[in-house]
Design a protein around this motif. Structure first.
Motif, PDB file in Angstrom:
ATOM      1  N   TYR A   1       0.916  -1.054  -0.186  1.00 30.52           N
ATOM      2  CA  TYR A   1      -0.013   0.089   0.172  1.00 30.52           C
ATOM      3  C   TYR A   1       0.814   1.179   0.060  1.00 30.52           C
ATOM      4  O   TYR A   1       1.845   1.497   0.909  1.00 30.52           O
ATOM      5  CB  TYR A   1      -1.018  -0.111   1.192  1.00 30.52           C
ATOM      6  CG  TYR A   1      -1.848   1.083   1.262  1.00 30.52           C
ATOM      7  CD1 TYR A   1      -2.796   1.449   0.120  1.00 30.52           C
ATOM      8  CD2 TYR A   1      -2.140   1.850   2.172  1.00 30.52           C
ATOM      9  CE1 TYR A   1      -3.643   2.303   0.023  1.00 30.52           C
ATOM     10  CE2 TYR A   1      -3.072   2.819   2.323  1.00 30.52           C
ATOM     11  CZ  TYR A   1      -3.727   3.325   1.290  1.00 30.52           C
ATOM     12  OH  TYR A   1      -4.619   4.427   1.296  1.00 30.52           O
ATOM     13  N   ALA A   2       0.658   2.205  -0.893  1.00 29.03           N
ATOM     14  CA  ALA A   2       1.585   3.590  -1.115  1.00 29.03           C
ATOM     15  C   ALA A   2       0.462   4.413  -0.603  1.00 29.03           C
ATOM     16  O   ALA A   2      -0.421   4.679  -0.773  1.00 29.03           O
ATOM     17  CB  ALA A   2       1.828   3.773  -2.498  1.00 29.03           C
ATOM     18  N   LEU A   3       1.011   5.052   0.749  1.00 30.80           N
ATOM     19  CA  LEU A   3       0.505   6.146   1.277  1.00 30.80           C
ATOM     20  C   LEU A   3       0.453   7.281   0.354  1.00 30.80           C
ATOM     21  O   LEU A   3       1.270   7.957  -0.112  1.00 30.80           O
ATOM     22  CB  LEU A   3       0.941   6.441   2.727  1.00 30.80           C
ATOM     23  CG  LEU A   3       0.948   5.266   3.658  1.00 30.80           C
ATOM     24  CD1 LEU A   3       1.664   5.554   5.028  1.00 30.80           C
ATOM     25  CD2 LEU A   3      -0.281   4.743   3.705  1.00 30.80           C
ATOM     26  N   ASP A   4      -0.885   7.731  -0.125  1.00 26.06           N
ATOM     27  CA  ASP A   4      -0.891   9.206  -0.845  1.00 26.06           C
ATOM     28  C   ASP A   4      -1.060  10.341  -0.245  1.00 26.06           C
ATOM     29  O   ASP A   4      -1.757  10.926  -0.179  1.00 26.06           O
ATOM     30  CB  ASP A   4      -2.363   8.880  -1.824  1.00 26.06           C
ATOM     31  CG  ASP A   4      -2.260   9.754  -2.824  1.00 26.06           C
ATOM     32  OD1 ASP A   4      -1.016  10.211  -3.474  1.00 26.06           O
ATOM     33  OD2 ASP A   4      -3.285  10.027  -3.537  1.00 26.06           O
TER      34      ASP A   4
ATOM     35  N   GLN B   1       5.628   4.034   1.757  1.00 20.53           N
ATOM     36  CA  GLN B   1       5.130   2.666   1.272  1.00 20.53           C
ATOM     37  C   GLN B   1       5.224   1.820   2.372  1.00 20.53           C
ATOM     38  O   GLN B   1       6.044   1.718   3.076  1.00 20.53           O
ATOM     39  CB  GLN B   1       6.167   2.067   0.349  1.00 20.53           C
ATOM     40  CG  GLN B   1       6.043   0.675  -0.100  1.00 20.53           C
ATOM     41  CD  GLN B   1       4.482   0.666  -1.480  1.00 20.53           C
ATOM     42  OE1 GLN B   1       4.562   1.699  -2.131  1.00 20.53           O
ATOM     43  NE2 GLN B   1       3.874  -0.324  -1.238  1.00 20.53           N
ATOM     44  N   LEU B   2       3.969   1.058   2.418  1.00 21.96           N
ATOM     45  CA  LEU B   2       3.916  -0.235   3.362  1.00 21.96           C
ATOM     46  C   LEU B   2       3.836  -1.421   2.512  1.00 21.96           C
ATOM     47  O   LEU B   2       3.061  -1.656   1.716  1.00 21.96           O
ATOM     48  CB  LEU B   2       2.449  -0.010   4.490  1.00 21.96           C
ATOM     49  CG  LEU B   2       2.698   1.388   5.123  1.00 21.96           C
ATOM     50  CD1 LEU B   2       1.476   1.512   5.863  1.00 21.96           C
ATOM     51  CD2 LEU B   2       3.864   1.400   6.198  1.00 21.96           C
TER      52      LEU B   2
ATOM     53  N   GLY C   1       7.926  -0.963   6.530  1.00 21.11           N
ATOM     54  CA  GLY C   1       7.714   0.643   6.043  1.00 21.11           C
ATOM     55  C   GLY C   1       8.681   1.236   5.710  1.00 21.11           C
ATOM     56  O   GLY C   1       9.861   1.160   6.169  1.00 21.11           O
ATOM     57  N   GLY C   2       8.721   1.959   4.553  1.00 26.75           N
ATOM     58  CA  GLY C   2       9.577   2.852   3.703  1.00 26.75           C
ATOM     59  C   GLY C   2       9.231   4.164   3.387  1.00 26.75           C
ATOM     60  O   GLY C   2       8.117   4.369   3.183  1.00 26.75           O
ATOM     61  N   ILE C   3      10.036   5.033   3.313  1.00 24.19           N
ATOM     62  CA  ILE C   3      10.065   6.523   2.816  1.00 24.19           C
ATOM     63  C   ILE C   3      11.092   6.732   1.977  1.00 24.19           C
ATOM     64  O   ILE C   3      12.375   6.448   2.266  1.00 24.19           O
ATOM     65  CB  ILE C   3       9.916   7.355   3.958  1.00 24.19           C
ATOM     66  CG1 ILE C   3       9.748   8.888   3.418  1.00 24.19           C
ATOM     67  CG2 ILE C   3      11.207   7.312   5.083  1.00 24.19           C
ATOM     68  CD1 ILE C   3       9.561   9.820   4.497  1.00 24.19           C
ATOM     69  N   THR C   4      10.560   7.284   0.626  1.00 22.90           N
ATOM     70  CA  THR C   4      11.962   7.654  -0.277  1.00 22.90           C
ATOM     71  C   THR C   4      11.596   9.176  -0.696  1.00 22.90           C
ATOM     72  O   THR C   4      10.692   9.548  -0.839  1.00 22.90           O
ATOM     73  CB  THR C   4      11.674   7.010  -1.457  1.00 22.90           C
ATOM     74  OG1 THR C   4      11.537   5.623  -1.305  1.00 22.90           O
ATOM     75  CG2 THR C   4      12.689   7.206  -2.501  1.00 22.90           C
ATOM     76  N   GLN C   5      12.719   9.978  -0.361  1.00 19.84           N
ATOM     77  CA  GLN C   5      12.839  11.355  -0.932  1.00 19.84           C
ATOM     78  C   GLN C   5      13.609  11.465  -2.149  1.00 19.84           C
ATOM     79  O   GLN C   5      14.986  11.250  -1.977  1.00 19.84           O
ATOM     80  CB  GLN C   5      13.266  12.092   0.484  1.00 19.84           C
ATOM     81  CG  GLN C   5      13.670  13.533   0.033  1.00 19.84           C
ATOM     82  CD  GLN C   5      12.379  14.369  -0.539  1.00 19.84           C
ATOM     83  OE1 GLN C   5      11.476  14.461   0.206  1.00 19.84           O
ATOM     84  NE2 GLN C   5      12.583  14.800  -1.816  1.00 19.84           N
TER      85      GLN C   5
END
Length: 479
Positions: free
Chosen positions: A142-145, A320-321, A347-351
Protein backbone atom coordinates in the motif's frame (compact mmCIF):
# COMPACT_ATOMS: atom_id res chain seq x y z
CA UNK A 1 -1.73 22.11 4.02
CA UNK A 2 -1.30 18.34 3.69
CA UNK A 3 -1.11 16.23 6.82
CA UNK A 4 1.55 13.55 6.60
CA UNK A 5 -0.61 11.00 8.36
CA UNK A 6 -3.40 11.42 5.86
CA UNK A 7 -4.01 8.29 3.84
CA UNK A 8 -6.32 9.83 1.23
CA UNK A 9 -3.83 12.50 0.30
CA UNK A 10 -4.36 16.07 -0.87
CA UNK A 11 -4.11 17.68 -4.28
CA UNK A 12 -1.13 19.96 -4.73
CA UNK A 13 -1.99 21.16 -8.24
CA UNK A 14 -5.03 23.23 -9.26
CA UNK A 15 -8.07 20.97 -8.78
CA UNK A 16 -10.42 23.24 -10.76
CA UNK A 17 -8.22 25.43 -12.95
CA UNK A 18 -9.96 28.49 -14.35
CA UNK A 19 -9.17 31.13 -16.91
CA UNK A 20 -10.66 34.46 -17.90
CA UNK A 21 -13.25 34.32 -20.69
CA UNK A 22 -14.34 37.00 -23.11
CA UNK A 23 -18.11 36.60 -23.31
CA UNK A 24 -20.16 38.36 -25.99
CA UNK A 25 -23.04 40.70 -25.14
CA UNK A 26 -26.45 39.33 -24.28
CA UNK A 27 -27.92 37.19 -26.99
CA UNK A 28 -30.64 39.79 -27.53
CA UNK A 29 -27.96 42.19 -28.74
CA UNK A 30 -26.76 39.62 -31.23
CA UNK A 31 -29.98 38.10 -32.49
CA UNK A 32 -33.39 39.65 -32.31
CA UNK A 33 -36.31 37.34 -31.72
CA UNK A 34 -38.17 38.99 -34.59
CA UNK A 35 -38.90 36.49 -37.37
CA UNK A 36 -36.82 36.36 -40.53
CA UNK A 37 -39.53 37.04 -43.09
CA UNK A 38 -38.36 37.18 -46.69
CA UNK A 39 -40.81 38.33 -49.34
CA UNK A 40 -40.55 34.90 -50.95
CA UNK A 41 -40.22 31.66 -49.06
CA UNK A 42 -41.23 30.70 -45.49
CA UNK A 43 -40.27 32.77 -42.46
CA UNK A 44 -38.12 31.67 -39.53
CA UNK A 45 -38.18 32.74 -35.90
CA UNK A 46 -35.02 32.89 -33.80
CA UNK A 47 -35.90 32.12 -30.17
CA UNK A 48 -33.36 33.39 -27.65
CA UNK A 49 -32.66 31.02 -24.77
CA UNK A 50 -34.53 28.14 -26.37
CA UNK A 51 -32.97 24.65 -26.10
CA UNK A 52 -32.17 22.51 -29.10
CA UNK A 53 -34.87 19.92 -29.62
CA UNK A 54 -34.05 16.25 -29.40
CA UNK A 55 -33.60 14.79 -32.88
CA UNK A 56 -33.42 18.31 -34.27
CA UNK A 57 -33.08 17.04 -37.84
CA UNK A 58 -36.77 16.13 -37.71
CA UNK A 59 -37.44 19.87 -38.05
CA UNK A 60 -36.70 19.53 -41.78
CA UNK A 61 -39.86 17.44 -42.10
CA UNK A 62 -38.60 14.63 -44.29
CA UNK A 63 -38.76 10.95 -43.36
CA UNK A 64 -36.15 9.97 -45.94
CA UNK A 65 -33.67 12.40 -44.34
CA UNK A 66 -34.48 11.01 -40.88
CA UNK A 67 -33.83 7.48 -42.10
CA UNK A 68 -30.42 8.46 -43.48
CA UNK A 69 -29.45 10.12 -40.20
CA UNK A 70 -30.46 7.06 -38.19
CA UNK A 71 -28.52 4.84 -40.58
CA UNK A 72 -25.41 6.98 -40.12
CA UNK A 73 -25.76 6.91 -36.32
CA UNK A 74 -25.72 3.11 -36.43
CA UNK A 75 -22.98 2.53 -38.99
CA UNK A 76 -20.76 5.61 -39.27
CA UNK A 77 -17.10 4.70 -38.72
CA UNK A 78 -16.13 8.04 -37.14
CA UNK A 79 -18.77 7.51 -34.45
CA UNK A 80 -17.61 3.94 -33.89
CA UNK A 81 -13.98 5.09 -33.65
CA UNK A 82 -14.92 7.76 -31.11
CA UNK A 83 -16.99 5.21 -29.18
CA UNK A 84 -14.03 2.81 -28.99
CA UNK A 85 -11.75 5.63 -27.80
CA UNK A 86 -14.34 6.55 -25.17
CA UNK A 87 -14.58 2.99 -23.86
CA UNK A 88 -10.77 2.74 -23.79
CA UNK A 89 -10.42 5.99 -21.84
CA UNK A 90 -13.15 4.94 -19.40
CA UNK A 91 -11.40 1.64 -18.67
CA UNK A 92 -8.06 3.41 -18.22
CA UNK A 93 -9.75 5.74 -15.75
CA UNK A 94 -11.07 2.77 -13.78
CA UNK A 95 -7.62 1.16 -13.91
CA UNK A 96 -6.01 4.32 -12.54
CA UNK A 97 -8.52 4.36 -9.69
CA UNK A 98 -7.20 0.95 -8.60
CA UNK A 99 -3.93 2.60 -7.54
CA UNK A 100 -5.76 4.14 -4.57
CA UNK A 101 -6.35 0.70 -3.04
CA UNK A 102 -3.90 -1.81 -1.52
CA UNK A 103 -2.46 -4.52 -3.75
CA UNK A 104 -2.82 -8.17 -2.75
CA UNK A 105 -0.85 -10.95 -4.46
CA UNK A 106 -0.75 -14.68 -3.81
CA UNK A 107 2.16 -16.79 -5.02
CA UNK A 108 3.15 -20.43 -4.83
CA UNK A 109 6.55 -21.83 -5.79
CA UNK A 110 7.78 -25.41 -5.95
CA UNK A 111 11.53 -25.96 -6.15
CA UNK A 112 13.15 -29.30 -6.94
CA UNK A 113 16.87 -29.36 -6.17
CA UNK A 114 19.81 -31.58 -5.36
CA UNK A 115 22.60 -30.42 -3.04
CA UNK A 116 26.16 -31.53 -3.09
CA UNK A 117 27.43 -33.89 -0.41
CA UNK A 118 30.12 -31.34 0.33
CA UNK A 119 27.41 -28.77 1.18
CA UNK A 120 25.21 -31.09 3.18
CA UNK A 121 24.35 -29.84 6.66
CA UNK A 122 22.71 -31.44 9.64
CA UNK A 123 19.44 -30.18 8.18
CA UNK A 124 19.83 -32.68 5.35
CA UNK A 125 20.23 -36.40 5.45
CA UNK A 126 23.70 -37.02 3.95
CA UNK A 127 22.22 -39.96 2.12
CA UNK A 128 19.29 -37.91 0.79
CA UNK A 129 20.55 -34.86 -1.11
CA UNK A 130 17.56 -34.59 -3.46
CA UNK A 131 14.63 -32.57 -2.08
CA UNK A 132 11.56 -30.47 -3.00
CA UNK A 133 10.85 -27.10 -1.37
CA UNK A 134 7.31 -25.65 -1.37
CA UNK A 135 6.76 -21.94 -0.68
CA UNK A 136 3.41 -20.10 -0.49
CA UNK A 137 3.12 -16.44 0.40
CA UNK A 138 0.69 -13.54 0.38
CA UNK A 139 2.04 -10.03 -0.24
CA UNK A 140 0.16 -6.86 0.62
CA UNK A 141 1.41 -3.47 -0.53
CA UNK A 142 0.00 0.00 0.00
CA UNK A 143 1.38 3.36 -1.07
CA UNK A 144 0.31 6.13 1.28
CA UNK A 145 -0.92 8.95 -0.98
CA UNK A 146 0.18 11.65 1.46
CA UNK A 147 0.75 14.38 -1.15
CA UNK A 148 -2.00 13.36 -3.57
CA UNK A 149 0.16 12.05 -6.40
CA UNK A 150 -2.10 9.02 -6.93
CA UNK A 151 -5.20 11.14 -6.50
CA UNK A 152 -3.93 13.51 -9.19
CA UNK A 153 -3.24 10.63 -11.57
CA UNK A 154 -6.78 9.35 -11.06
CA UNK A 155 -8.18 12.84 -11.67
CA UNK A 156 -6.11 13.11 -14.86
CA UNK A 157 -7.37 9.74 -16.11
CA UNK A 158 -10.96 10.68 -15.37
CA UNK A 159 -10.51 13.98 -17.17
CA UNK A 160 -9.11 12.10 -20.16
CA UNK A 161 -12.22 9.92 -20.18
CA UNK A 162 -14.36 13.05 -20.03
CA UNK A 163 -12.43 14.49 -22.98
CA UNK A 164 -13.15 11.36 -25.00
CA UNK A 165 -16.81 11.39 -24.01
CA UNK A 166 -17.15 14.91 -25.36
CA UNK A 167 -15.16 13.98 -28.46
CA UNK A 168 -17.68 11.21 -29.01
CA UNK A 169 -20.56 13.65 -28.69
CA UNK A 170 -18.82 16.11 -31.01
CA UNK A 171 -18.29 13.34 -33.57
CA UNK A 172 -21.95 12.36 -33.31
CA UNK A 173 -23.12 15.96 -33.80
CA UNK A 174 -20.74 16.46 -36.71
CA UNK A 175 -21.84 13.28 -38.46
CA UNK A 176 -25.51 14.22 -38.13
CA UNK A 177 -24.85 17.72 -39.49
CA UNK A 178 -22.72 16.35 -42.32
CA UNK A 179 -25.46 13.91 -43.35
CA UNK A 180 -28.08 16.66 -43.43
CA UNK A 181 -25.75 19.02 -45.30
CA UNK A 182 -24.84 16.29 -47.79
CA UNK A 183 -28.53 15.60 -48.43
CA UNK A 184 -29.18 19.33 -48.93
CA UNK A 185 -26.21 19.62 -51.28
CA UNK A 186 -27.34 16.53 -53.18
CA UNK A 187 -30.81 18.00 -53.61
CA UNK A 188 -29.31 21.30 -54.71
CA UNK A 189 -27.09 19.61 -57.29
CA UNK A 190 -29.96 17.51 -58.60
CA UNK A 191 -32.01 20.68 -59.06
CA UNK A 192 -29.06 22.43 -60.73
CA UNK A 193 -28.56 19.49 -63.09
CA UNK A 194 -32.23 19.73 -64.02
CA UNK A 195 -31.96 23.50 -64.53
CA UNK A 196 -28.88 23.16 -66.74
CA UNK A 197 -30.58 20.37 -68.69
CA UNK A 198 -33.52 22.70 -69.29
CA UNK A 199 -31.08 25.45 -70.33
CA UNK A 200 -29.48 23.07 -72.83
CA UNK A 201 -32.91 22.23 -74.25
CA UNK A 202 -33.78 25.92 -74.44
CA UNK A 203 -30.54 26.77 -76.24
CA UNK A 204 -31.11 23.88 -78.63
CA UNK A 205 -34.55 25.27 -79.49
CA UNK A 206 -33.05 28.73 -79.99
CA UNK A 207 -30.46 27.23 -82.32
CA UNK A 208 -33.26 25.59 -84.33
CA UNK A 209 -34.98 28.97 -84.63
CA UNK A 210 -31.70 30.60 -85.68
CA UNK A 211 -31.18 28.07 -88.41
CA UNK A 212 -34.72 28.59 -89.70
CA UNK A 213 -34.10 32.32 -89.82
CA UNK A 214 -30.82 31.68 -91.61
CA UNK A 215 -32.72 29.75 -94.26
CA UNK A 216 -35.04 32.74 -94.62
CA UNK A 217 -32.04 35.06 -94.89
CA UNK A 218 -32.88 36.98 -91.71
CA UNK A 219 -29.60 36.10 -89.95
CA UNK A 220 -26.18 35.15 -91.09
CA UNK A 221 -23.91 32.20 -90.41
CA UNK A 222 -22.14 34.13 -87.67
CA UNK A 223 -25.39 34.40 -85.68
CA UNK A 224 -25.92 30.68 -85.98
CA UNK A 225 -22.33 29.99 -84.93
CA UNK A 226 -22.78 32.26 -81.92
CA UNK A 227 -25.83 30.30 -80.81
CA UNK A 228 -23.96 27.05 -81.37
CA UNK A 229 -21.30 28.38 -79.01
CA UNK A 230 -23.95 29.21 -76.42
CA UNK A 231 -25.37 25.68 -76.67
CA UNK A 232 -21.93 24.12 -76.29
CA UNK A 233 -21.25 26.32 -73.22
CA UNK A 234 -24.50 25.21 -71.63
CA UNK A 235 -23.64 21.57 -72.34
CA UNK A 236 -20.17 22.12 -70.83
CA UNK A 237 -21.74 23.27 -67.54
CA UNK A 238 -23.46 19.92 -67.04
CA UNK A 239 -20.52 17.46 -66.49
CA UNK A 240 -19.06 19.34 -63.46
CA UNK A 241 -22.48 19.28 -61.79
CA UNK A 242 -22.89 15.58 -62.54
CA UNK A 243 -19.45 14.89 -61.11
CA UNK A 244 -20.25 16.92 -57.97
CA UNK A 245 -23.54 15.05 -57.62
CA UNK A 246 -21.77 11.69 -57.86
CA UNK A 247 -19.31 12.89 -55.22
CA UNK A 248 -22.15 13.78 -52.85
CA UNK A 249 -23.61 10.31 -53.30
CA UNK A 250 -20.18 8.92 -52.36
CA UNK A 251 -20.06 11.21 -49.30
CA UNK A 252 -23.47 10.00 -48.12
CA UNK A 253 -22.38 6.39 -48.67
CA UNK A 254 -19.25 6.91 -46.55
CA UNK A 255 -21.23 8.68 -43.83
CA UNK A 256 -23.61 5.72 -43.62
CA UNK A 257 -20.72 3.23 -43.46
CA UNK A 258 -20.79 1.72 -46.95
CA UNK A 259 -18.46 1.97 -49.93
CA UNK A 260 -19.41 4.30 -52.80
CA UNK A 261 -21.33 2.55 -55.53
CA UNK A 262 -23.47 0.48 -53.19
CA UNK A 263 -27.23 1.08 -53.26
CA UNK A 264 -28.35 3.94 -51.03
CA UNK A 265 -31.68 4.62 -49.38
CA UNK A 266 -33.85 7.23 -51.11
CA UNK A 267 -32.35 10.73 -50.99
CA UNK A 268 -34.96 13.52 -50.86
CA UNK A 269 -35.12 16.36 -53.37
CA UNK A 270 -34.45 19.90 -52.22
CA UNK A 271 -38.11 20.86 -52.57
CA UNK A 272 -39.13 17.98 -50.29
CA UNK A 273 -37.24 19.43 -47.30
CA UNK A 274 -39.05 21.93 -45.10
CA UNK A 275 -37.33 24.97 -43.66
CA UNK A 276 -37.34 24.85 -39.82
CA UNK A 277 -39.71 27.55 -38.61
CA UNK A 278 -38.18 27.95 -35.14
CA UNK A 279 -34.44 28.18 -34.48
CA UNK A 280 -32.91 28.12 -30.96
CA UNK A 281 -30.17 30.47 -29.82
CA UNK A 282 -28.63 29.74 -26.42
CA UNK A 283 -27.38 32.32 -23.95
CA UNK A 284 -23.56 32.61 -23.92
CA UNK A 285 -23.17 30.82 -20.57
CA UNK A 286 -25.41 27.97 -21.75
CA UNK A 287 -23.52 27.70 -25.02
CA UNK A 288 -20.26 27.19 -23.14
CA UNK A 289 -21.89 24.43 -21.08
CA UNK A 290 -23.51 22.51 -23.92
CA UNK A 291 -20.94 22.58 -26.73
CA UNK A 292 -19.08 19.23 -26.64
CA UNK A 293 -15.86 20.70 -28.04
CA UNK A 294 -15.83 23.39 -25.33
CA UNK A 295 -16.55 20.80 -22.65
CA UNK A 296 -13.73 18.63 -24.01
CA UNK A 297 -11.35 21.59 -23.76
CA UNK A 298 -12.53 22.25 -20.20
CA UNK A 299 -11.91 18.61 -19.24
CA UNK A 300 -8.50 18.78 -20.88
CA UNK A 301 -7.72 21.81 -18.71
CA UNK A 302 -8.73 19.91 -15.56
CA UNK A 303 -6.56 16.99 -16.62
CA UNK A 304 -3.61 19.30 -17.16
CA UNK A 305 -4.14 20.76 -13.68
CA UNK A 306 -4.10 17.25 -12.21
CA UNK A 307 -0.87 16.50 -14.07
CA UNK A 308 0.72 19.49 -12.36
CA UNK A 309 -0.24 17.98 -9.01
CA UNK A 310 1.29 14.65 -10.03
CA UNK A 311 4.54 16.37 -11.03
CA UNK A 312 4.72 18.24 -7.72
CA UNK A 313 4.05 15.08 -5.70
CA UNK A 314 6.84 13.29 -7.57
CA UNK A 315 9.36 15.70 -5.95
CA UNK A 316 8.13 14.98 -2.40
CA UNK A 317 8.64 11.98 -0.12
CA UNK A 318 6.86 8.74 -1.03
CA UNK A 319 5.60 6.43 1.73
CA UNK A 320 5.19 2.68 1.20
CA UNK A 321 3.89 -0.11 3.42
CA UNK A 322 4.23 -3.79 2.57
CA UNK A 323 3.66 -7.05 4.36
CA UNK A 324 4.41 -10.66 3.45
CA UNK A 325 3.19 -13.84 5.10
CA UNK A 326 3.56 -17.45 4.05
CA UNK A 327 5.05 -20.82 4.74
CA UNK A 328 7.96 -22.99 3.54
CA UNK A 329 8.36 -26.75 3.82
CA UNK A 330 9.75 -29.74 1.99
CA UNK A 331 6.32 -31.34 2.23
CA UNK A 332 3.40 -29.44 0.68
CA UNK A 333 1.06 -30.34 3.53
CA UNK A 334 3.54 -29.07 6.14
CA UNK A 335 3.98 -25.50 4.81
CA UNK A 336 1.87 -24.02 7.60
CA UNK A 337 2.80 -26.51 10.30
CA UNK A 338 4.28 -25.20 13.51
CA UNK A 339 7.57 -23.46 12.87
CA UNK A 340 7.24 -23.23 9.08
CA UNK A 341 5.16 -20.01 8.61
CA UNK A 342 6.99 -16.70 8.16
CA UNK A 343 6.03 -13.03 7.86
CA UNK A 344 7.62 -9.65 7.28
CA UNK A 345 6.34 -6.09 7.71
CA UNK A 346 8.15 -3.23 5.98
CA UNK A 347 7.56 0.50 6.06
CA UNK A 348 9.60 2.79 3.86
CA UNK A 349 9.98 6.41 2.82
CA UNK A 350 11.79 7.66 -0.26
CA UNK A 351 12.79 11.26 -0.81
CA UNK A 352 14.10 12.16 -4.28
CA UNK A 353 17.42 13.95 -3.87
CA UNK A 354 19.07 14.17 -7.26
CA UNK A 355 17.55 13.28 -10.63
CA UNK A 356 19.54 15.62 -12.80
CA UNK A 357 16.79 18.25 -12.65
CA UNK A 358 14.38 15.91 -14.43
CA UNK A 359 11.62 16.19 -11.81
CA UNK A 360 11.80 19.98 -11.71
CA UNK A 361 11.63 20.23 -15.49
CA UNK A 362 8.76 17.74 -15.61
CA UNK A 363 6.83 20.00 -13.25
CA UNK A 364 7.54 23.03 -15.42
CA UNK A 365 6.47 21.08 -18.49
CA UNK A 366 3.19 20.16 -16.77
CA UNK A 367 2.65 23.82 -15.86
CA UNK A 368 3.29 24.83 -19.48
CA UNK A 369 0.80 22.18 -20.63
CA UNK A 370 -1.77 23.68 -18.25
CA UNK A 371 -1.19 27.14 -19.73
CA UNK A 372 -1.68 25.67 -23.18
CA UNK A 373 -4.88 23.90 -22.11
CA UNK A 374 -6.22 27.18 -20.74
CA UNK A 375 -5.49 28.92 -24.03
CA UNK A 376 -7.12 26.06 -25.96
CA UNK A 377 -10.20 26.33 -23.77
CA UNK A 378 -10.45 30.08 -24.41
CA UNK A 379 -10.02 29.46 -28.14
CA UNK A 380 -12.77 26.81 -28.12
CA UNK A 381 -15.16 29.17 -26.37
CA UNK A 382 -14.42 31.98 -28.82
CA UNK A 383 -14.84 29.61 -31.78
CA UNK A 384 -18.24 28.59 -30.43
CA UNK A 385 -19.32 32.24 -30.42
CA UNK A 386 -17.91 32.71 -33.92
CA UNK A 387 -19.88 29.70 -35.19
CA UNK A 388 -23.11 31.07 -33.73
CA UNK A 389 -22.44 34.55 -35.10
CA UNK A 390 -21.69 33.20 -38.57
CA UNK A 391 -24.84 31.08 -38.59
CA UNK A 392 -27.05 33.95 -37.42
CA UNK A 393 -25.57 36.40 -39.90
CA UNK A 394 -25.96 33.82 -42.65
CA UNK A 395 -29.63 33.30 -41.80
CA UNK A 396 -30.25 37.04 -41.80
CA UNK A 397 -28.66 37.54 -45.20
CA UNK A 398 -30.09 34.33 -46.69
CA UNK A 399 -33.57 35.83 -46.72
CA UNK A 400 -32.37 38.87 -48.67
CA UNK A 401 -30.44 36.68 -51.06
CA UNK A 402 -33.47 34.47 -51.65
CA UNK A 403 -35.68 37.51 -52.34
CA UNK A 404 -33.17 38.83 -54.86
CA UNK A 405 -32.77 35.42 -56.49
CA UNK A 406 -36.54 35.00 -56.81
CA UNK A 407 -36.95 38.42 -58.40
CA UNK A 408 -34.07 37.76 -60.76
CA UNK A 409 -35.41 34.35 -61.75
CA UNK A 410 -38.90 35.70 -62.43
CA UNK A 411 -37.57 38.63 -64.43
CA UNK A 412 -35.11 36.48 -66.40
CA UNK A 413 -37.82 33.96 -67.22
CA UNK A 414 -40.17 36.66 -68.50
CA UNK A 415 -37.38 38.27 -70.49
CA UNK A 416 -36.43 35.00 -72.17
CA UNK A 417 -40.08 34.35 -73.01
CA UNK A 418 -40.45 37.76 -74.68
CA UNK A 419 -37.14 37.40 -76.51
CA UNK A 420 -38.17 34.00 -77.87
CA UNK A 421 -41.39 35.48 -79.23
CA UNK A 422 -39.47 38.35 -80.79
CA UNK A 423 -37.01 35.89 -82.30
CA UNK A 424 -39.84 33.92 -83.82
CA UNK A 425 -41.14 37.17 -85.33
CA UNK A 426 -37.66 38.16 -86.53
CA UNK A 427 -37.59 41.30 -84.44
CA UNK A 428 -34.60 40.76 -82.12
CA UNK A 429 -30.83 40.57 -82.47
CA UNK A 430 -28.61 37.63 -81.66
CA UNK A 431 -26.89 39.40 -78.76
CA UNK A 432 -30.22 40.03 -77.04
CA UNK A 433 -31.11 36.34 -77.35
CA UNK A 434 -27.78 35.23 -75.93
CA UNK A 435 -27.96 37.63 -73.00
CA UNK A 436 -31.50 36.62 -72.13
CA UNK A 437 -30.70 32.90 -72.29
CA UNK A 438 -27.55 33.22 -70.19
CA UNK A 439 -29.28 35.44 -67.62
CA UNK A 440 -32.14 32.99 -67.25
CA UNK A 441 -29.78 30.03 -66.73
CA UNK A 442 -27.72 31.95 -64.16
CA UNK A 443 -30.80 33.16 -62.30
CA UNK A 444 -32.19 29.63 -62.09
CA UNK A 445 -28.96 28.34 -60.54
CA UNK A 446 -28.77 31.24 -58.08
CA UNK A 447 -32.33 30.60 -56.93
CA UNK A 448 -31.57 26.93 -56.25
CA UNK A 449 -28.38 27.84 -54.38
CA UNK A 450 -30.21 30.49 -52.31
CA UNK A 451 -32.82 27.95 -51.23
CA UNK A 452 -30.11 25.46 -50.30
CA UNK A 453 -28.21 28.15 -48.37
CA UNK A 454 -31.18 28.81 -46.05
CA UNK A 455 -31.40 25.11 -45.26
CA UNK A 456 -27.63 24.76 -44.81
CA UNK A 457 -27.34 27.76 -42.49
CA UNK A 458 -30.20 26.37 -40.40
CA UNK A 459 -28.15 23.19 -40.00
CA UNK A 460 -25.11 25.30 -39.11
CA UNK A 461 -27.02 26.98 -36.28
CA UNK A 462 -28.21 23.66 -34.85
CA UNK A 463 -24.63 22.41 -34.97
CA UNK A 464 -23.25 25.63 -33.45
CA UNK A 465 -25.62 25.15 -30.50
CA UNK A 466 -24.04 21.76 -29.81
CA UNK A 467 -26.76 19.56 -31.30
CA UNK A 468 -29.28 17.74 -29.10
CA UNK A 469 -27.18 18.22 -25.96
CA UNK A 470 -30.17 17.91 -23.60
CA UNK A 471 -30.75 14.36 -24.81
CA UNK A 472 -27.07 13.55 -24.21
CA UNK A 473 -27.21 15.08 -20.72
CA UNK A 474 -30.24 12.99 -19.82
CA UNK A 475 -28.52 9.83 -21.01
CA UNK A 476 -25.33 10.52 -19.04
CA UNK A 477 -26.98 11.81 -15.88
CA UNK A 478 -25.66 15.34 -16.26
CA UNK A 479 -27.64 18.29 -14.90
Amino acid sequence: MCILSSVSGCALGPVHPQTDLSLPPSVNAVASTAPITPVSGPSQTIVAGSPVAKDWWNAFGNTELNALVELALRHNNDIQTADAALRQAAELGRAANGAKLPTLDLSYQAQRARVSNALATPLFDPNQTLYTLHTTQVTVGYALDVFGGVKSKVASARAAAEVQRNHFEAARTTVIANVVLAVIQTGSLKAQVMAVTQSIASNAELLTLMRRRQQLGSVGASDVATQETALASAEGALPPLQRALAHQHAVIAALTGVAPGNPLPPIPDLAAMALPQSLPVSLPADLVRQRPDVQAAEAQMRGAGADVGTAIAARLPAFQLSATAGGVATDFAQMFATGNPFWTLIGGITQPLFHGGALRHQQRAAEAALDGAKAQYRASVLQAFVDVSDALNGLRTDGDALDAANRASDAAGRTLHFVRRQLELGDVGTLTVLNASAANAQASLQLIQARAARLSDSVALFQAMGGDWQSRSANTGEK
